[in-house]
Scaffold this motif. Structure first.
Motif, short mmCIF file in Angstrom:
data_model
loop_
_atom_site.label_atom_id
_atom_site.label_comp_id
_atom_site.label_asym_id
_atom_site.label_seq_id
_atom_site.Cartn_x
_atom_site.Cartn_y
_atom_site.Cartn_z
N LEU A 246 0.82 -1.20 0.00
CA LEU A 246 0.00 0.00 0.00
C LEU A 246 0.87 1.26 0.00
CD1 LEU A 246 -2.88 1.14 0.11
CD2 LEU A 246 -2.73 1.01 2.61
N ALA A 247 1.92 1.27 0.80
CA ALA A 247 2.82 2.43 0.85
C ALA A 247 3.43 2.70 -0.52
CB ALA A 247 3.92 2.21 1.89
N ARG A 248 3.80 1.64 -1.22
CA ARG A 248 4.41 1.79 -2.54
C ARG A 248 3.48 2.46 -3.55
NH1 ARG A 248 9.15 -1.23 -2.91
NH2 ARG A 248 9.48 -2.55 -1.09
N GLU A 249 2.18 2.44 -3.29
CA GLU A 249 1.20 3.06 -4.18
C GLU A 249 0.96 4.54 -3.85
OE1 GLU A 249 -2.38 0.81 -3.70
OE2 GLU A 249 -1.52 -1.01 -4.59
N GLN A 250 1.49 5.01 -2.72
CA GLN A 250 1.20 6.36 -2.28
C GLN A 250 2.02 7.40 -3.03
OE1 GLN A 250 -1.44 6.60 -0.04
NE2 GLN A 250 -1.34 4.43 -0.55
N PRO A 251 1.40 8.54 -3.37
CA PRO A 251 2.16 9.62 -3.99
C PRO A 251 3.29 10.08 -3.06
CG PRO A 251 -0.20 10.04 -4.14
CD PRO A 251 -0.02 8.85 -3.24
N GLY A 252 4.46 10.29 -3.62
CA GLY A 252 5.60 10.75 -2.84
C GLY A 252 6.46 9.66 -2.24
N PHE A 253 6.01 8.40 -2.33
CA PHE A 253 6.80 7.28 -1.80
C PHE A 253 8.02 7.07 -2.69
CE2 PHE A 253 7.93 2.79 -1.79
CZ PHE A 253 8.09 2.55 -0.43
N LEU A 254 9.20 6.93 -2.05
CA LEU A 254 10.45 6.75 -2.80
C LEU A 254 11.08 5.37 -2.60
CD1 LEU A 254 12.09 10.23 -2.09
CD2 LEU A 254 10.83 9.51 -4.14
N GLY A 255 10.81 4.72 -1.48
CA GLY A 255 11.41 3.41 -1.23
C GLY A 255 11.32 3.02 0.23
N VAL A 256 11.81 1.82 0.53
CA VAL A 256 11.76 1.32 1.91
C VAL A 256 12.88 0.31 2.13
CG1 VAL A 256 10.12 -0.54 1.40
CG2 VAL A 256 10.22 0.41 3.71
N ASP A 257 13.42 0.31 3.33
CA ASP A 257 14.38 -0.69 3.79
C ASP A 257 13.87 -1.23 5.12
OD1 ASP A 257 16.46 -0.39 1.77
OD2 ASP A 257 16.89 1.55 2.69
N SER A 258 13.98 -2.54 5.33
CA SER A 258 13.48 -3.12 6.57
C SER A 258 14.31 -4.34 6.95
CB SER A 258 12.01 -3.52 6.38
OG SER A 258 11.45 -3.93 7.61
N VAL A 259 14.50 -4.51 8.26
CA VAL A 259 15.22 -5.66 8.77
C VAL A 259 14.67 -5.98 10.16
CG1 VAL A 259 17.10 -4.31 9.80
CG2 VAL A 259 17.52 -6.67 9.10
N SER A 260 14.65 -7.27 10.50
CA SER A 260 14.21 -7.67 11.84
C SER A 260 15.09 -8.81 12.33
CB SER A 260 12.74 -8.09 11.84
OG SER A 260 12.55 -9.21 11.01
N SER A 261 15.13 -8.96 13.65
CA SER A 261 16.00 -9.96 14.25
C SER A 261 15.43 -10.38 15.60
CB SER A 261 17.39 -9.36 14.45
OG SER A 261 18.25 -10.27 15.07
N PRO A 262 15.50 -11.70 15.92
CA PRO A 262 15.08 -12.13 17.25
C PRO A 262 16.07 -11.65 18.31
CG PRO A 262 15.85 -14.00 15.94
CD PRO A 262 15.93 -12.80 15.07
N VAL A 263 15.52 -11.08 19.39
CA VAL A 263 16.34 -10.59 20.50
C VAL A 263 15.65 -10.93 21.81
CG1 VAL A 263 17.37 -8.58 21.62
CG2 VAL A 263 17.27 -8.67 19.12
N GLU A 264 16.20 -11.86 22.57
CA GLU A 264 15.71 -12.22 23.90
C GLU A 264 14.19 -12.44 23.96
OE1 GLU A 264 17.12 -9.13 26.48
OE2 GLU A 264 19.22 -9.59 26.10
N GLY A 265 13.68 -13.31 23.12
CA GLY A 265 12.27 -13.66 23.14
C GLY A 265 11.35 -12.66 22.46
N THR A 266 11.93 -11.65 21.83
CA THR A 266 11.13 -10.68 21.09
C THR A 266 11.71 -10.58 19.67
OG1 THR A 266 12.52 -8.77 21.65
CG2 THR A 266 10.73 -9.31 23.18
N ILE A 267 11.04 -9.81 18.85
CA ILE A 267 11.56 -9.50 17.52
C ILE A 267 11.78 -8.00 17.46
CG2 ILE A 267 11.11 -9.49 15.04
CD1 ILE A 267 9.49 -12.04 15.46
N SER A 268 13.02 -7.60 17.26
CA SER A 268 13.34 -6.18 17.09
C SER A 268 13.41 -5.90 15.60
CB SER A 268 14.67 -5.84 17.75
OG SER A 268 14.55 -5.91 19.15
N ALA A 269 12.82 -4.78 15.19
CA ALA A 269 12.79 -4.46 13.77
C ALA A 269 13.01 -2.97 13.56
CB ALA A 269 11.45 -4.87 13.17
N ILE A 270 13.52 -2.66 12.38
CA ILE A 270 13.62 -1.28 11.95
C ILE A 270 13.20 -1.22 10.50
CG2 ILE A 270 16.08 -1.49 11.45
CD1 ILE A 270 16.30 1.53 12.17
N THR A 271 12.31 -0.30 10.22
CA THR A 271 11.86 -0.05 8.85
C THR A 271 12.05 1.43 8.58
OG1 THR A 271 10.24 -1.84 8.93
CG2 THR A 271 9.89 -0.12 7.26
#
Length: 111
Positions: free
Chosen positions: A34-59
Motif C-alpha cells: 500500500l505504501a508503494r502506491e502512495q504519492p511521494g513514496f520513494l522506497g523502503v528498507d526493513s530488517v528484523s531480528s530475534p532478540v531475547e524472546g522478542t523480535i526487534s525491527a527497523i523499517t
C-alpha cells in the motif's frame, strides 16, 4: 532508490513478541504494498531480528516531502493497521522523521 535529495526518512523501530498465526507478516506485506502506491513514496528498507524472546525491527521508508508522510499517516488502512499494532503486536515502538540532505552509495568513489 534514485538520488532524490533532499527527501525525508520515516524511521520506525519496534519490539514485538513472536506469535505464530497472529497475522503480523500478512499485515506488514499489505502495508508495504500500500505504501508503494502512495504519492511521494520513494522506497523502503526493513530488517528484523530475534532478540531475547522478542523480535526487534527497523523499517525506514523514504518520502518526497512531509505532506506525503502526513498523507500516509492519514491513510485509512494504515490507521487501522496502526491501531491493530498498538493493541496486539507491539511491546514498544518509536517513529522518527528525518530530512535527508545528501546520499551516496558504496559504488561512488569519494576523493
Amino acid at each position: 532508490m534514485e538520488n532524490h535529495v533532499p527527501h525525508f526518512a520515516v524511521i520506525f523501530t519496534s519490539k514485538r513478541r513472536p506469535q505464530e498465526g497472529d497475522g503480523y507478516p500478512e499485515m506488514a506485506a499489505k502495508m508495504d504494498a500500500l505504501a508503494r502506491e502512495q504519492p511521494g513514496f520513494l522506497g523502503v528498507d526493513s530488517v528484523s531480528s530475534p532478540v531475547e524472546g522478542t523480535i526487534s525491527a527497523i523499517t525506514v521508508s523514504y518520502w518526497q516531502d512531509e505532506e506525503s508522510i502526513r498523507a500516509w499517516k492519514r491513510n485509512l488502512e494504515h490507521l487501522l493497521a496502526q491501531k491493530r499494532g498498538k493493541e496486539n503486536w507491539y511491546l514498544h515502538y518509536e517513529v522518527r522523521v528525518a530530512k535527508v540532505e545528501r546520499m551516496y552509495s558504496g559504488d561512488e568513489i569519494l576523493e
